[in-house]
Design a protein around this motif. Structure first.
Motif, short mmCIF file in Angstrom:
data_model
loop_
_atom_site.label_atom_id
_atom_site.label_comp_id
_atom_site.label_asym_id
_atom_site.label_seq_id
_atom_site.Cartn_x
_atom_site.Cartn_y
_atom_site.Cartn_z
N HIS A 13 0.83 -1.20 0.00
CA HIS A 13 0.00 0.00 0.00
C HIS A 13 0.87 1.25 0.00
CE1 HIS A 13 -3.72 2.36 1.68
NE2 HIS A 13 -3.27 2.82 0.54
N TRP A 17 0.96 3.99 -2.95
CA TRP A 17 0.71 5.41 -2.64
C TRP A 17 1.83 6.28 -3.23
CZ3 TRP A 17 3.72 8.40 0.90
CH2 TRP A 17 3.13 9.58 1.35
N ALA A 35 -8.09 -3.60 0.35
CA ALA A 35 -9.12 -2.56 0.30
C ALA A 35 -8.52 -1.15 0.29
CB ALA A 35 -10.07 -2.73 1.48
N GLY A 36 -7.36 -0.97 0.91
CA GLY A 36 -6.72 0.35 0.91
C GLY A 36 -6.00 0.64 -0.39
N ALA A 38 -6.81 -0.28 -3.16
CA ALA A 38 -7.82 0.00 -4.18
C ALA A 38 -8.05 1.51 -4.36
CB ALA A 38 -9.13 -0.71 -3.83
N ARG A 39 -7.61 2.31 -3.37
CA ARG A 39 -7.73 3.77 -3.53
C ARG A 39 -6.65 4.34 -4.44
NH1 ARG A 39 -8.27 4.53 2.49
NH2 ARG A 39 -6.14 5.24 2.29
N GLU A 40 -5.54 3.63 -4.55
CA GLU A 40 -4.39 4.14 -5.33
C GLU A 40 -4.26 3.45 -6.68
OE1 GLU A 40 -3.02 6.23 -3.21
OE2 GLU A 40 -3.54 5.33 -1.27
N GLU A 42 -5.75 0.01 -9.47
CA GLU A 42 -6.82 -0.90 -9.85
C GLU A 42 -6.39 -2.29 -9.40
OE1 GLU A 42 -7.96 -0.25 -14.08
OE2 GLU A 42 -6.68 1.51 -13.86
N CYS A 43 -7.13 -2.86 -8.45
CA CYS A 43 -6.74 -4.18 -7.94
C CYS A 43 -7.24 -5.26 -8.89
CB CYS A 43 -7.30 -4.40 -6.54
SG CYS A 43 -6.54 -3.30 -5.33
N ASP A 351 -11.70 7.36 8.75
CA ASP A 351 -11.72 8.71 8.17
C ASP A 351 -11.37 9.74 9.23
OD1 ASP A 351 -12.31 7.66 5.76
OD2 ASP A 351 -14.48 8.04 5.87
N GLU A 360 -1.08 9.24 7.90
CA GLU A 360 -1.40 8.50 6.68
C GLU A 360 -1.66 7.05 7.13
OE1 GLU A 360 -2.41 8.64 3.06
OE2 GLU A 360 -1.20 10.39 3.64
N HIS A 363 -3.21 0.17 4.51
CA HIS A 363 -3.90 -1.07 4.85
C HIS A 363 -2.99 -2.27 4.59
CE1 HIS A 363 -8.28 0.49 4.40
NE2 HIS A 363 -7.47 1.49 4.67
#
Ligand code: AMP
Ligand code: GLY
Length: 427
Positions: A13, A17, A35-36, A38-40, A42-43, A351, A360, A363
């Motif tokens: 992760h 990032w 799951a984390g 996936a924010r940065e 495409e899994c 959050d 920061e 995950h």
């Protein structure tokens, strides 16, 4: 540039990032991710042990660079297979990866090149191992040769413990990796994690770090993959870093090149700073987890050119810039880790936690289930913070931890204690 990152932990992760912040990036994928991540990125649900499937994906998505996070694919030769299929990858070949995958290989290399490390012997027979232990006495260290997820090491305080460890390892306690055992001298000192980016010939030292391997406060309890880390490590002074480069990293690179297995990728030296100077505890052929998380927070430069320079043999005149601030990470793990633990418990408050200044959150073992974040592994979250000092970074990280609601989780409350004590003493 289209990049594929392999792995699914907190280390990946943090890498995702940092790579996602690169202006060189076009698209970032991560297999399998979490799951984390996936924010940065495409899994993609690829089995990374299936090299043909990874290569197929690279061809389909026109991947230009693959970054390998964990040790298992390196030991399985993913970099060799990707290179053979025409893909550029960050990480060592299988042969170079023996620095991590075989403790005996590394011990022989140290012996042949005068690299300071603990005296040792290598055994394939339990009775011979027991005799050696009775002769040497305790404290003594018993290690399974091969990968055991960082858990194949018993630091035995008594002879009884050492003998029990031998019985456990030869009895299959660590699976196949226990069929050969290394027994070594106990080194007394303070431990640090040293990272150098290597390109087969040249090496660029990265920022220093320390991790906390034991599960509980006060460095007590069983060894884990790491319960927290911080950077910089005060014990790694400039002089000490220069000695590690001269006495360990450079001779290792020369030896690997001479045997036709040049080392490319990040070389991670576990260093014991003893009264007699730095001694090698072990090499790893990858970034440390959780050390990578604090290094990524402190790295000011774009990481992508550095990883490319490692793969391309172009590190000779390369440099990286770092933030002066300290970084610290606290691992939140599922109760029971590093033993058996449950999965699926809900985690809330991330959050709010992320709003704490300098924080920061990366995950590790997380998943989304019906839109809710749940624990899906042993080490689950990395709550990281930057601060002017380790003390400030620690305060911020724990302020964030305290906003996270997760009944089935636990963390250590003393990550960074050595550095915090030093900062206090220095006023
Ligand atoms: P390793 O997986 O080889 O890094 O070992 C795990 C941990 O055991 C290390 O990080 C050290 O804290 C400890 N350890 C390993 N070998 C020795 C040694 N020879 N002397 C003292 N501690 C050791
Ligand atoms: N944190 C130690 C490791 O990654 O092996």
């Amino acid at each position: 540039m289209n990049i594929l990152l392999l792995g699914s932990g907190g280390r990946e992760h943090a890498l995702a990032w940092k790579i996602a912040a690169s202006p060189l990036l076009t698209r970032l994928w991560c297999a399998p991710g979490n799951a984390g991540i996936a924010r940065e990125a495409e899994c993609v649900a690829l089995d990374i042990a299936d090299h043909a499937a990874v290569i197929d994906f690279c061809q389909r998505e026109r991947i230009e660079f693959v970054v390998v996070g964990p040790d298992a694919p390196i030991a399985a030769g993913i970099v060799d297979d990707l290179n053979a299929a025409g893909f550029k990858a960050f990480g060592p070949s299988k042969a170079a990866g023996r620095l991590e995958s075989s403790k005996n290989f590394t011990k022989e290399l140290c012996r042949a090149n005068n690299i300071p490390t603990a005296a040792y012997d290598h055994f394939t027979d339990a009775e011979a191992a027991r005799t050696y232990i009775r002769k040497q006495g305790a404290p003594i260290v018993v290690k399974a040769d091969g990968l055991a997820a960082g858990k194949g090491v018993v630091v035995a305080v008594t002879e009884q413990e050492a003998l029990a460890a031998v019985d456990m390892m030869f009895g299959g306690g660590f699976g196949a990796s226990g069929a050969e055992v290394v027994i070594e001298e106990f080194m007394e000192g303070e431990e640090a994690s040293f990272f150098a980016l290597c390109d087969g010939e040249d090496a660029l030292p990265l920022a220093t770090a320390q991790d906390h391997k034991r599960a509980f406060d006060g460095d007590k309890g069983p060894n884990t993959g790491g319960m927290g880390a911080y950077s910089p490590a005060p014990v790694m002074t400039d002089t000490m870093c220069a000695r590690v480069m001269d006495e360990m990293i450079r001779p290792t690179l020369r030896a690997m090149a001479a045997m036709g297995s040049p080392y490319k990728g990040v070389l991670f030296a576990g260093v014991m700073v003893t009264r007699d100077g730095p001694k090698l505890v072990e090499y790893n052929a990858r970034f440390g987890d959780p050390e990578c998380q604090v290094l990524m927070l402190r790295m000011m430069s774009d990481i992508v050119p550095a990883l490319l320079a490692s793969a391309d043999g172009q590190l000779k005149n390369f440099s990286l810039r770092w933030f002066d601030e300290a970084a610290l990470t606290v691992i939140m793990a599922t109760k029971g880790y590093p033993g058996s633990y449950g999965k699926g418990s809900a985690i809330e408050g991330l959050d709010e936690a992320a709003k704490v200044e300098g924080v920061e959150i990366f995950h590790a073992g997380t998943a989304l289930k019906g839109g809710r974040l749940v624990a899906n592994g042993g080490r689950v979250l990395n709550v990281c913070a930057l601060g002017k000092t380790v003390t400030e970074a620690q305060q911020r990280a724990y302020a964030a931890v305290d906003r996270i609601h997760w009944g089935d989780g636990f963390c250590r409350r003393d990550i960074g204690w050595q550095a915090v004590a030093r900062e206090k003493a220095e006023g």
